[in-house]
Design an enzyme around this catalytic site. Sequence first.
Site, PDB file in Angstrom:
ATOM      1  N   LYS A 120       0.826  -1.213   0.000  1.00  0.00           N
ATOM      2  CA  LYS A 120       0.000   0.000   0.000  1.00  0.00           C
ATOM      3  C   LYS A 120       0.859   1.261   0.000  1.00  0.00           C
ATOM      4  CE  LYS A 120      -3.569  -2.673   0.653  1.00  0.00           C
ATOM      5  NZ  LYS A 120      -4.700  -2.849  -0.237  1.00  0.00           N
TER       6      LYS A 120
HETATM    7  C1  LIG Z   1      -0.993  -7.673   2.327  1.00  0.00           C
HETATM    8  C2  LIG Z   1      -2.072  -7.593   1.305  1.00  0.00           C
HETATM    9  N1  LIG Z   1      -2.035  -8.443   0.274  1.00  0.00           N
HETATM   10  C3  LIG Z   1      -2.979  -8.409  -0.679  1.00  0.00           C
HETATM   11  C4  LIG Z   1      -4.039  -7.532  -0.621  1.00  0.00           C
HETATM   12  C5  LIG Z   1      -5.039  -7.536  -1.731  1.00  0.00           C
HETATM   13  O1  LIG Z   1      -4.851  -6.433  -2.576  1.00  0.00           O
HETATM   14  P1  LIG Z   1      -6.045  -5.822  -3.394  1.00  0.00           P
HETATM   15  O2  LIG Z   1      -7.048  -5.372  -2.403  1.00  0.00           O
HETATM   16  O3  LIG Z   1      -5.443  -4.690  -4.124  1.00  0.00           O
HETATM   17  O4  LIG Z   1      -6.576  -6.900  -4.260  1.00  0.00           O
HETATM   18  C6  LIG Z   1      -4.126  -6.638   0.450  1.00  0.00           C
HETATM   19  C7  LIG Z   1      -5.238  -5.678   0.591  1.00  0.00           C
HETATM   20  O5  LIG Z   1      -6.272  -5.742   0.018  1.00  0.00           O
HETATM   21  C8  LIG Z   1      -3.104  -6.652   1.416  1.00  0.00           C
HETATM   22  O6  LIG Z   1      -3.128  -5.785   2.409  1.00  0.00           O
HETATM   23  N1  LIG Z   2      -6.189  -4.946   2.100  1.00  0.00           N
HETATM   24  C1  LIG Z   2      -6.640  -3.619   2.271  1.00  0.00           C
HETATM   25  C2  LIG Z   2      -8.124  -3.491   2.012  1.00  0.00           C
HETATM   26  C3  LIG Z   2      -8.368  -3.029   0.621  1.00  0.00           C
HETATM   27  O1  LIG Z   2      -8.198  -1.677   0.619  1.00  0.00           O
HETATM   28  P1  LIG Z   2      -7.848  -0.781  -0.631  1.00  0.00           P
HETATM   29  O2  LIG Z   2      -7.455   0.492   0.013  1.00  0.00           O
HETATM   30  O3  LIG Z   2      -6.746  -1.381  -1.384  1.00  0.00           O
HETATM   31  O4  LIG Z   2      -9.077  -0.599  -1.399  1.00  0.00           O
HETATM   32  C4  LIG Z   2      -6.199  -3.179   3.629  1.00  0.00           C
HETATM   33  O5  LIG Z   2      -5.220  -3.742   4.094  1.00  0.00           O
HETATM   34  O6  LIG Z   2      -6.763  -2.322   4.240  1.00  0.00           O
END
Ligand SMILES: Cc1ncc(COP(=O)(O)O)c(C=O)c1O
Ligand SMILES: N[C@@H](CCOP(=O)(O)O)C(=O)O
Length: 485
Positions: A120
């Site tokens: 993120k």
């Molecule tokens: C550690 C981790 N891996 C994978 C994902 C999945 O990613 P996305 O939501 O973009 O599909 C998330 C959050 O959603 C995450 O925090």
């Molecule tokens: N995995 C995310 C949840 C998805 O959030 P987004 O911001 O990617 O739409 C989290 O860890 O909060």
Amino acid sequence: MRYISTRRGPNTPTRSFSDILLEGLAPDGGLYLPEEYPTLSRSDLDELRIVLREDGYAAMAAGIISLFVDDIPANDLSAITARAYRTPAFSDPQIVPVDALEGTDLHLAHLSNGPTAAFKDMAMQLLGELFEYELTRRGDWLTIVGATSGDTGSSAEYALRGRRGLSVVMLTPAGRMTAFQRAQMFSLLDENIVNVAVDGVFDDCQDLVKAVNMDADFKATWHVGAVNSINWARLLAQVCYYVATWLRVTEEGADASSKVSVVVPSGNFGNVCAAHIARQMGVPLGTLVVATNENDVLDEFFRTGVYRPRSSADTLATSSPSMDISKASNFERFIFDLMGRDGDATRALFDVALARDGYFDLSGTPEFAALRDTYGFISGTSSHADRLAEIARTEKESGYLLDPHTADGVHVARAVRPQIEGPLVVMETALPVKFADTILEATGHLPPVPKRFEGIEGREERVTPLANSVEDLKALIRERVRPGA
Ligand SMILES: Cc1ncc(COP(=O)(O)O)c(C=O)c1O
Ligand SMILES: N[C@@H](CCOP(=O)(O)O)C(=O)O
């Protein structure tokens, strides 16, 4: 470059980048996308390869982002990416290193070297800079209302804390995050950060965020903005690392025939949607593999054509908790492309069919056939036992400790490997330090704690409980947010 909503009608006006940056969700409930995707030719990719090698990741990112942004001067964009992507905020000067996973025929793209140890940060560090730039330019302020399953929240708070004109109200699913994830967020005591524990799962938190955004008066009064992948800028930042991944895996002179495939641990479909967009732009990505945990709504769709989000009660608490998501927000962006960018058709699926029937079914349609043939998507899933076995196996055979989400990716990668030609890269989405209990269960030892996270779990924590109620959330915002602070 102008932006359109996935639910646009024939007369819906287009919007500029800086407007949608602050707006987040479109007023019709849709998600913003560029009117068309810019394309990268072979010579553009050659050029980006030189920029990445000689000037680094931030300069490469500025080059890509400028294709989508025509209302921020190029020099300012370069300065913004230079502030977003630098050491020591990212622990590796390459920002996104890609290496071979020893003893396997897989690569790993390391997306988790930022301040909060999850992918993120790749988008949130940029978003923090963009928000500050645009709010200063306009003399405006923003109340960020976000939802997290554990990683978005801390990443956003670290990126936005202390920034002028920004308050953050972050909704977390009570009891569903790890101790480390809770500590990362709840130990931030800054005045502009309000952490909330909602009686519900991540999908409930995301629904609350969308409901607040759909109340036009409230949104206007409180200047409500988004940091979730609802916000287009999140995906834009993520497109950049798919370009970097392709460049790092291929050799100088590579062309469209040098396909690189990716496996993406998926929940809200933001990460893999960025891969889809990079592929639409002409980055030679071959297969896009969606890897889910036991909450396998997306895997079900890519196998059967049926999209059936689960209820909160049916959303399982797993040992890859950040992917405990059953209503993948960004999936609508992909479906919009799949339906020929037809806003009415997209609205009919997401606003009408889902609300009425609880599912939609594309099996037997040309769109379903296009999922793999045209768009390159396949999928796979992983269970608690698979995840534990993969963490243990990879540590033993490759000498590398995976986090549980990346382990889901590696597990699915091994399963699909025989069908895929050419390099296959698993996108590493977090570091193991965030998921100590699962690492202990898998390996018999705790994960190493990078120096910057030492002692984080012992600090004072502050969090406000909240019922799963939009009205209660609005009341909390009225009470706790100081406009423009
Ligand atoms: C550690 C981790 N891996 C994978 C994902 C999945 O990613 P996305 O939501 O973009 O599909 C998330 C959050 O959603 C995450 O925090
Ligand atoms: N995995 C995310 C949840 C998805 O959030 P987004 O911001 O990617 O739409 C989290 O860890 O909060």
